[in-house]
Design an enzyme around this catalytic site. Structure first.
Site, PDB file in Angstrom:
ATOM      1  N   GLY A  30       0.832  -1.205   0.000  1.00 23.36           N
ATOM      2  CA  GLY A  30       0.000   0.000   0.000  1.00 23.36           C
ATOM      3  C   GLY A  30       0.860   1.246   0.000  1.00 23.36           C
ATOM      4  O   GLY A  30       2.025   1.213  -0.388  1.00 23.36           O
ATOM      5  N   LEU A  32       0.502   3.668  -1.989  1.00 24.11           N
ATOM      6  CA  LEU A  32       0.876   3.574  -3.404  1.00 24.11           C
ATOM      7  C   LEU A  32       1.360   4.916  -3.949  1.00 24.11           C
ATOM      8  O   LEU A  32       0.908   5.985  -3.539  1.00 24.11           O
ATOM      9  CB  LEU A  32      -0.334   3.102  -4.220  1.00 24.11           C
ATOM     10  CG  LEU A  32      -0.907   1.738  -3.803  1.00 24.11           C
ATOM     11  CD1 LEU A  32      -2.054   1.350  -4.714  1.00 24.11           C
ATOM     12  CD2 LEU A  32       0.165   0.649  -3.803  1.00 24.11           C
ATOM     13  N   HIS A  36       4.368   2.204  -8.029  1.00 25.38           N
ATOM     14  CA  HIS A  36       3.442   1.058  -7.980  1.00 25.38           C
ATOM     15  C   HIS A  36       2.502   1.079  -9.194  1.00 25.38           C
ATOM     16  O   HIS A  36       2.202   0.040  -9.777  1.00 25.38           O
ATOM     17  CB  HIS A  36       2.565   1.133  -6.729  1.00 25.38           C
ATOM     18  CG  HIS A  36       3.305   0.979  -5.436  1.00 25.38           C
ATOM     19  ND1 HIS A  36       3.467   2.019  -4.546  1.00 25.38           N
ATOM     20  CD2 HIS A  36       3.916  -0.089  -4.875  1.00 25.38           C
ATOM     21  CE1 HIS A  36       4.141   1.595  -3.486  1.00 25.38           C
ATOM     22  NE2 HIS A  36       4.439   0.325  -3.658  1.00 25.38           N
ATOM     23  N   GLY A 146       9.086  -4.261  -8.454  1.00 24.33           N
ATOM     24  CA  GLY A 146       9.855  -3.082  -8.845  1.00 24.33           C
ATOM     25  C   GLY A 146      11.347  -3.356  -8.732  1.00 24.33           C
ATOM     26  O   GLY A 146      11.804  -3.978  -7.767  1.00 24.33           O
ATOM     27  N   ASP A 149      13.828  -2.533  -5.592  1.00 26.60           N
ATOM     28  CA  ASP A 149      14.179  -3.530  -4.579  1.00 26.60           C
ATOM     29  C   ASP A 149      14.922  -4.662  -5.273  1.00 26.60           C
ATOM     30  O   ASP A 149      14.422  -5.793  -5.382  1.00 26.60           O
ATOM     31  CB  ASP A 149      12.907  -4.032  -3.891  1.00 26.60           C
ATOM     32  CG  ASP A 149      12.197  -2.903  -3.163  1.00 26.60           C
ATOM     33  OD1 ASP A 149      12.830  -2.266  -2.305  1.00 26.60           O
ATOM     34  OD2 ASP A 149      11.030  -2.632  -3.482  1.00 26.60           O
ATOM     35  N   VAL A 175      10.808   3.938 -11.079  1.00 29.24           N
ATOM     36  CA  VAL A 175      10.241   5.237 -11.487  1.00 29.24           C
ATOM     37  C   VAL A 175      10.849   6.307 -10.584  1.00 29.24           C
ATOM     38  O   VAL A 175      10.967   6.117  -9.368  1.00 29.24           O
ATOM     39  CB  VAL A 175       8.698   5.225 -11.358  1.00 29.24           C
ATOM     40  CG1 VAL A 175       8.119   6.576 -11.749  1.00 29.24           C
ATOM     41  CG2 VAL A 175       8.117   4.122 -12.230  1.00 29.24           C
ATOM     42  N   SER A 185       7.559   4.670  -0.867  1.00 23.79           N
ATOM     43  CA  SER A 185       6.564   5.071   0.137  1.00 23.79           C
ATOM     44  C   SER A 185       7.248   5.787   1.289  1.00 23.79           C
ATOM     45  O   SER A 185       6.650   6.630   1.959  1.00 23.79           O
ATOM     46  CB  SER A 185       5.820   3.844   0.664  1.00 23.79           C
ATOM     47  OG  SER A 185       5.241   3.151  -0.413  1.00 23.79           O
ATOM     48  N   ARG A 186       8.518   5.458   1.543  1.00 19.20           N
ATOM     49  CA  ARG A 186       9.231   6.053   2.685  1.00 19.20           C
ATOM     50  C   ARG A 186       9.679   7.490   2.398  1.00 19.20           C
ATOM     51  O   ARG A 186      10.095   8.180   3.331  1.00 19.20           O
ATOM     52  CB  ARG A 186      10.423   5.180   3.072  1.00 19.20           C
ATOM     53  CG  ARG A 186       9.979   3.856   3.692  1.00 19.20           C
ATOM     54  CD  ARG A 186      11.115   3.058   4.279  1.00 19.20           C
ATOM     55  NE  ARG A 186      10.628   1.945   5.077  1.00 19.20           N
ATOM     56  CZ  ARG A 186      10.525   0.680   4.661  1.00 19.20           C
ATOM     57  NH1 ARG A 186      10.894   0.358   3.431  1.00 19.20           N
ATOM     58  NH2 ARG A 186      10.064  -0.262   5.457  1.00 19.20           N
TER      59      ARG A 186
HETATM   60  O1  PAF Z   1       8.153  -4.700  -2.069  1.00 23.80           O
HETATM   61  C1  PAF Z   1       7.216  -4.709  -1.247  1.00 23.80           C
HETATM   62  O2  PAF Z   1       6.369  -3.822  -1.209  1.00 23.80           O
HETATM   63  C2  PAF Z   1       7.133  -5.863  -0.256  1.00 23.80           C
HETATM   64  O3  PAF Z   1       8.385  -6.278   0.158  1.00 23.80           O
HETATM   65  C3  PAF Z   1       6.314  -7.051  -0.803  1.00 23.80           C
HETATM   66  C4  PAF Z   1       6.967  -7.678  -2.015  1.00 23.80           C
HETATM   67  C5  PAF Z   1       4.905  -6.580  -1.166  1.00 23.80           C
HETATM   68  C6  PAF Z   1       6.182  -8.132   0.272  1.00 23.80           C
HETATM   69  O4  PAF Z   1       5.574  -7.648   1.414  1.00 23.80           O
END
Ligand code: PAF
Length: 291
Positions: A30, A32, A36, A146, A149, A175, A185-186
């Site tokens: 979430g 977002l 995302h 994404g 990560d 992005v 999100s952070r």
């Molecule tokens: O990348 C993320 O947002 C989280 O690590 C994931 C893949 C949804 C797992 O909780």
């Protein structure tokens, strides 16, 4: 767009598409943002999309930001509605983990060594455990992640390969904000001054990229250069690494598919970013992570 909180009705709903097009899962926590939404758009080009929204407690360590992680389901749903998402899956913690039992967890392989795996003990076990459970609940044919990560992508790829899970993984380029900051999100945790300094991550990566284009393939020099830029701009540099994507080792001499990865704390936020290059015969081109 229908919202489900339990897996069986979600699977029944998605049954109508099976066989005709791959069911695509975009797993999220979430909060977002445009990053995302890009995963969702790319996913929708492949087939009907299920977006999961679940702030997974097991991937946060003690003292990390699980409690204050931003949660705003209504605004997330508003952002997803125009994108033609087929279903949103919003399970509770007990739906994912059960109540009172000590359930099965997944321990990551060697792709979790170093970088975030070293700095956040238990993090990737939490990620793999929830991703495996989401795969079991949604049964996607394709899952979209994404590239920001990067280590998470590689750790999940190793799980899918080792367990022969019938799901295709797709990674989507990061992005960025106009000044290059990777969307996250952070980023919401940053005040204006911290937000400006957060560009030290992309500045470090660009400096690494420049060295590669100048023909510098000594990994120690890239690490040093990237680290110095993080040290100047951030409150606490965490790592500045050069990693061979295929072996997940840290080479002295850079060749092949190579990940430049940085992490640093700026104000209250621990931020990460990366770039992937392919170095072949001293030529530098965009690299690939999962493909
Ligand atoms: O990348 C993320 O947002 C989280 O690590 C994931 C893949 C949804 C797992 O909780």
């Amino acid at each position: 767009m229908e919202v489900f909180t339990t897996p069986a009705p979600l699977r029944r709903h998605m049954e109508q598409f099976r066989g005709a097009a791959p069911v695509v899962l975009v797993p999220t926590m979430g909060a977002l943002h445009e990053g995302h939404l890009e995963l969702v758009r790319k996913g929708a080009e492949m087939g009907p999309v299920v977006v999961s929204i679940f702030v997974n407690p097991t991937q946060f360590g003690p003292g990390e930001d699980f409690e204050k992680y931003p949660r705003d389901l209504e605004s997330d749903l508003e952002m997803l509605r125009p994108l033609g998402v087929e279903a949103v899956f919003v399970p509770s913690v007990s739906e994912v983990y059960g109540t009172g039992e000590e359930g099965v967890t997944i321990q990551p392989g060697d792709r979790a060594r170093g970088l975030c795996g070293e700095r956040r003990p238990g993090h990737f076990a939490g990620v793999l455990t929830v991703v495996a459970r989401l795969f079991g609940m949604v049964r996607p044919d394709v899952a979209v992640f994404g590239r920001k990560d990067a280590q998470q992508c590689l750790v999940i790829k190793q799980m899918v390969n080792n367990l022969h899970l019938p799901v295709k993984l797709v990674d989507i380029p990061t992005v960025r904000e106009p000044d290059g900051l990777a969307m996250s999100s952070r980023n919401r945790y940053l005040n204006d001054e911290q937000r400006q300094r957060a560009t030290c991550l992309i500045a470090a990566l660009r400096a690494g990229e420049q060295l590669l284009h100048a023909g510098v393939f000594d990994a120690r020099e890239l690490r040093r250069t990237m680290w110095d830029i993080l040290a100047e701009g951030s409150d606490e540099p965490d790592y500045a690494e050069v990693v061979c994507v295929d072996t997940f080792t840290q080479p002295d001499l850079i060749t092949g598919n190579t990940l430049l990865a940085v992490a640093a704390r700026v104000g209250p936020a621990r931020l990460i970013d990366n770039m992937v290059f392919r170095i072949s015969d001293h030529a530098v081109s965009p690299g690939c992570l999962l493909g």
